[in-house]
Design a protein around this motif. Structure first.
Motif, PDB file in Angstrom:
ATOM      1  N   MET A 110       0.876  -1.237   0.038  1.00 36.32           N
ATOM      2  CA  MET A 110       0.176  -0.017  -0.012  1.00 36.32           C
ATOM      3  C   MET A 110       0.825   1.333  -0.048  1.00 36.32           C
ATOM      4  SD  MET A 110      -3.249   1.039   2.721  1.00 36.32           S
ATOM      5  CE  MET A 110      -2.226   1.837   3.837  1.00 36.32           C
ATOM      6  N   VAL A 111       0.584   2.072  -1.143  1.00 34.18           N
ATOM      7  CA  VAL A 111       1.591   3.382  -1.005  1.00 34.18           C
ATOM      8  C   VAL A 111       0.731   4.553  -0.800  1.00 34.18           C
ATOM      9  CG1 VAL A 111       3.109   2.429  -2.541  1.00 34.18           C
ATOM     10  CG2 VAL A 111       0.934   3.426  -3.379  1.00 34.18           C
ATOM     11  N   HIS A 112      -0.601   4.500  -0.696  1.00 35.57           N
ATOM     12  CA  HIS A 112      -1.578   5.432  -0.496  1.00 35.57           C
ATOM     13  C   HIS A 112      -2.781   5.036   0.102  1.00 35.57           C
ATOM     14  CE1 HIS A 112      -4.084   9.013  -1.465  1.00 35.57           C
ATOM     15  NE2 HIS A 112      -2.998   9.549  -1.559  1.00 35.57           N
ATOM     16  N   PRO A 113      -3.365   5.989   1.159  1.00 40.14           N
ATOM     17  CA  PRO A 113      -4.759   5.536   1.728  1.00 40.14           C
ATOM     18  C   PRO A 113      -5.723   4.973   0.702  1.00 40.14           C
ATOM     19  CG  PRO A 113      -3.849   7.542   2.644  1.00 40.14           C
ATOM     20  CD  PRO A 113      -2.969   7.229   1.572  1.00 40.14           C
ATOM     21  N   SER A 114      -5.614   5.492  -0.449  1.00 43.62           N
ATOM     22  CA  SER A 114      -6.638   5.065  -1.425  1.00 43.62           C
ATOM     23  C   SER A 114      -6.666   3.450  -1.749  1.00 43.62           C
ATOM     24  CB  SER A 114      -6.739   5.820  -2.652  1.00 43.62           C
ATOM     25  OG  SER A 114      -5.545   5.583  -3.204  1.00 43.62           O
ATOM     26  N   ASP A 115      -5.487   3.198  -1.466  1.00 45.65           N
ATOM     27  CA  ASP A 115      -5.341   1.510  -1.612  1.00 45.65           C
ATOM     28  C   ASP A 115      -5.742   0.807  -0.592  1.00 45.65           C
ATOM     29  OD1 ASP A 115      -4.116   1.978  -4.083  1.00 45.65           O
ATOM     30  OD2 ASP A 115      -2.224   2.413  -3.120  1.00 45.65           O
ATOM     31  N   GLY A 116      -6.152   1.233   0.234  1.00 42.78           N
ATOM     32  CA  GLY A 116      -6.511   0.733   1.708  1.00 42.78           C
ATOM     33  C   GLY A 116      -8.187   0.102   1.788  1.00 42.78           C
ATOM     34  N   LYS A 117      -8.216  -0.938   2.579  1.00 44.57           N
ATOM     35  CA  LYS A 117      -9.568  -1.211   2.674  1.00 44.57           C
ATOM     36  C   LYS A 117     -10.648  -0.418   3.359  1.00 44.57           C
ATOM     37  CE  LYS A 117      -8.551  -6.127   3.333  1.00 44.57           C
ATOM     38  NZ  LYS A 117      -8.414  -7.533   4.423  1.00 44.57           N
ATOM     39  N   ALA A 118     -10.259   0.730   4.215  1.00 41.80           N
ATOM     40  CA  ALA A 118     -11.067   1.567   4.698  1.00 41.80           C
ATOM     41  C   ALA A 118     -11.626   2.595   3.619  1.00 41.80           C
ATOM     42  CB  ALA A 118     -10.336   2.299   5.820  1.00 41.80           C
ATOM     43  N   TRP A 119     -10.662   3.043   2.792  1.00 39.15           N
ATOM     44  CA  TRP A 119     -10.909   3.956   1.598  1.00 39.15           C
ATOM     45  C   TRP A 119     -12.023   3.230   0.710  1.00 39.15           C
ATOM     46  CZ3 TRP A 119      -7.993   8.587   0.798  1.00 39.15           C
ATOM     47  CH2 TRP A 119      -8.464   9.345  -0.484  1.00 39.15           C
ATOM     48  N   LYS A 120     -11.844   2.075   0.239  1.00 37.92           N
ATOM     49  CA  LYS A 120     -12.699   1.181  -0.348  1.00 37.92           C
ATOM     50  C   LYS A 120     -13.947   1.125   0.097  1.00 37.92           C
ATOM     51  CE  LYS A 120      -8.777  -0.672  -2.879  1.00 37.92           C
ATOM     52  NZ  LYS A 120      -8.203  -1.905  -3.451  1.00 37.92           N
ATOM     53  N   CYS A 121     -14.005   0.693   1.459  1.00 41.97           N
ATOM     54  CA  CYS A 121     -15.305   0.591   1.878  1.00 41.97           C
ATOM     55  C   CYS A 121     -15.985   1.800   2.327  1.00 41.97           C
ATOM     56  CB  CYS A 121     -14.895   0.036   3.343  1.00 41.97           C
ATOM     57  SG  CYS A 121     -16.420  -0.440   4.264  1.00 41.97           S
ATOM     58  N   PHE A 122     -15.364   2.740   2.453  1.00 38.48           N
ATOM     59  CA  PHE A 122     -16.380   4.221   2.593  1.00 38.48           C
ATOM     60  C   PHE A 122     -16.591   4.610   1.145  1.00 38.48           C
ATOM     61  CE2 PHE A 122     -16.077   8.640   2.072  1.00 38.48           C
ATOM     62  CZ  PHE A 122     -16.588   9.271   3.132  1.00 38.48           C
ATOM     63  N   ASN A 123     -16.078   4.203   0.115  1.00 40.27           N
ATOM     64  CA  ASN A 123     -16.701   4.262  -1.326  1.00 40.27           C
ATOM     65  C   ASN A 123     -17.792   3.621  -1.449  1.00 40.27           C
ATOM     66  OD1 ASN A 123     -14.546   6.293  -1.780  1.00 40.27           O
ATOM     67  ND2 ASN A 123     -13.260   5.025  -3.205  1.00 40.27           N
ATOM     68  N   SER A 124     -17.976   2.329  -1.120  1.00 43.12           N
ATOM     69  CA  SER A 124     -18.968   1.665  -1.296  1.00 43.12           C
ATOM     70  C   SER A 124     -20.177   2.022  -0.318  1.00 43.12           C
ATOM     71  CB  SER A 124     -18.920  -0.014  -1.064  1.00 43.12           C
ATOM     72  OG  SER A 124     -18.298   0.025   0.365  1.00 43.12           O
ATOM     73  N   VAL A 125     -19.786   2.542   0.774  1.00 39.03           N
ATOM     74  CA  VAL A 125     -20.922   3.315   1.731  1.00 39.03           C
ATOM     75  C   VAL A 125     -21.676   4.174   1.220  1.00 39.03           C
ATOM     76  CG1 VAL A 125     -21.652   3.788   4.172  1.00 39.03           C
ATOM     77  CG2 VAL A 125     -20.193   1.519   3.649  1.00 39.03           C
ATOM     78  N   HIS A 126     -20.774   5.223   0.836  1.00 32.99           N
ATOM     79  CA  HIS A 126     -21.210   6.633   0.427  1.00 32.99           C
ATOM     80  C   HIS A 126     -20.830   6.858  -1.159  1.00 32.99           C
ATOM     81  CE1 HIS A 126     -21.497   7.592   4.683  1.00 32.99           C
ATOM     82  NE2 HIS A 126     -20.512   6.928   4.659  1.00 32.99           N
ATOM     83  N   PRO A 127     -21.550   6.284  -2.043  1.00 35.11           N
ATOM     84  CA  PRO A 127     -20.965   6.180  -3.399  1.00 35.11           C
ATOM     85  C   PRO A 127     -21.448   7.569  -4.033  1.00 35.11           C
ATOM     86  CG  PRO A 127     -23.279   5.101  -3.006  1.00 35.11           C
ATOM     87  CD  PRO A 127     -22.569   5.114  -1.774  1.00 35.11           C
ATOM     88  N   HIS A 128     -22.281   8.557  -3.450  1.00 39.56           N
ATOM     89  CA  HIS A 128     -22.523   9.800  -3.866  1.00 39.56           C
ATOM     90  C   HIS A 128     -21.361  10.580  -3.689  1.00 39.56           C
ATOM     91  CE1 HIS A 128     -26.685   8.849  -5.320  1.00 39.56           C
ATOM     92  NE2 HIS A 128     -26.941   8.363  -3.704  1.00 39.56           N
ATOM     93  N   PHE A 129     -20.828  10.609  -2.328  1.00 39.34           N
ATOM     94  CA  PHE A 129     -19.639  11.363  -2.096  1.00 39.34           C
ATOM     95  C   PHE A 129     -18.272  10.902  -2.813  1.00 39.34           C
ATOM     96  CE2 PHE A 129     -15.779  12.340   0.055  1.00 39.34           C
ATOM     97  CZ  PHE A 129     -16.034  13.316   0.769  1.00 39.34           C
ATOM     98  N   SER A 130     -18.052   9.602  -2.997  1.00 38.48           N
ATOM     99  CA  SER A 130     -17.081   9.238  -4.004  1.00 38.48           C
ATOM    100  C   SER A 130     -17.039   9.633  -5.580  1.00 38.48           C
ATOM    101  CB  SER A 130     -16.795   7.650  -3.619  1.00 38.48           C
ATOM    102  OG  SER A 130     -17.815   7.019  -3.966  1.00 38.48           O
ATOM    103  N   ALA A 131     -18.577   9.824  -6.048  1.00 42.00           N
ATOM    104  CA  ALA A 131     -18.579   9.970  -7.390  1.00 42.00           C
ATOM    105  C   ALA A 131     -18.051  11.252  -7.797  1.00 42.00           C
ATOM    106  CB  ALA A 131     -19.959   9.803  -7.591  1.00 42.00           C
ATOM    107  N   LYS A 132     -17.861  12.219  -6.882  1.00 43.98           N
ATOM    108  CA  LYS A 132     -17.581  13.543  -7.405  1.00 43.98           C
ATOM    109  C   LYS A 132     -16.009  13.470  -6.718  1.00 43.98           C
ATOM    110  CE  LYS A 132     -22.056  15.734  -6.677  1.00 43.98           C
ATOM    111  NZ  LYS A 132     -22.745  16.745  -5.928  1.00 43.98           N
ATOM    112  N   SER A 133     -15.186  13.720  -7.770  1.00 40.82           N
ATOM    113  CA  SER A 133     -13.635  13.715  -7.414  1.00 40.82           C
ATOM    114  C   SER A 133     -13.276  14.895  -6.897  1.00 40.82           C
ATOM    115  CB  SER A 133     -12.987  13.427  -8.726  1.00 40.82           C
ATOM    116  OG  SER A 133     -13.215  14.845  -9.886  1.00 40.82           O
TER     117      SER A 133
END
Length: 209
Positions: free
Chosen positions: A1-24
């Motif tokens: 892992m070289v960045h928090p975006s590679d971690g499970k917490a980041w990916k789990c957050f994206n799945s729980v809050h898709p509307h937030f993660s859809a906007k870069s």
């Protein structure tokens, strides 16, 4: 892992809050806090606690550069604030809550337009004493472990009177590990047969707090 975006917490957050993660352009933040004596001497007791916000929307080589880190709060005083630090952090917490719920009107210089930016506090970078101050959970005595709490084997040292977790780690070893049968260096005269307790989920920890 070289960045928090590679971690499970980041990916789990994206799945729980898709509307937030859809906007870069929505911002992911990290909060760093620690205390130190600015005079570098214990003869002049003083405490200074800088609170720094880091932006994780940036590439790995830019995240921790000083020019991309925001010194949001400085909490000085003749001694550490302890649990009262939440009073000093209240304005910052209110602003973070507002950025998460309703967002803030922000100017995008690349597109020459305003947009509604939201922000999420993804993680905190703190040591164990600061963890106790920010969370309100006592990190002293026998209930210091914030995950297993009373389900531990902490004991009080006879001479120092402090809580010790020396025997606690053997419960996490495989059942056939040789350290479990070591009756000389760990549990004197006893074989460790217990297994680790179930770790509480985030919802269960929130209910306890």
């Amino acid at each position: 892992m070289v960045h928090p975006s590679d971690g499970k917490a980041w990916k789990c957050f994206n799945s729980v809050h898709p509307h937030f993660s859809a906007k870069s352009r929505n911002v992911r933040l990290g909060l760093c806090i620690d205390g130190f004596n600015p005079f570098g001497s214990f003869t002049a007791p003083y405490s200074c606690w800088p609170v720094i916000l880091t932006v994780y929307n940036l590439p790995p080589g830019m995240c921790m550069r000083p020019k991309f880190m925001f010194l949001s709060t400085v909490i000085p005083g003749p001694r550490s604030s302890g649990r009262n630090i939440d009073v000093c952090l209240r304005p910052l917490i209110d602003e973070l809550a507002q950025l998460w719920s309703s967002g803030a009107l922000t100017y995008d210089i690349s597109r020459k337009q305003n947009f509604l930016m939201r922000a999420a506090l993804m993680l905190t970078i703190i040591d164990f004493p600061a963890y106790g101050m920010l969370s309100g959970w006592s990190t002293h005595e026998k209930l210091a472990c914030p995950y297993y709490m009373e389900n531990n084997k902490a004991f009080t040292l006879a001479n120092g009177g402090k809580a010790s977790f020396f025997y606690y780690q053997c419960r996490f070893l495989p059942l056939n590990h040789r350290y479990r049968k070591n009756i000389k260096d760990f549990f004197v005269g006893r074989v460790e047969k217990d297994v680790a307790s179930l770790r509480l989920s985030g919802e269960e920890l929130h209910d306890v707090v």
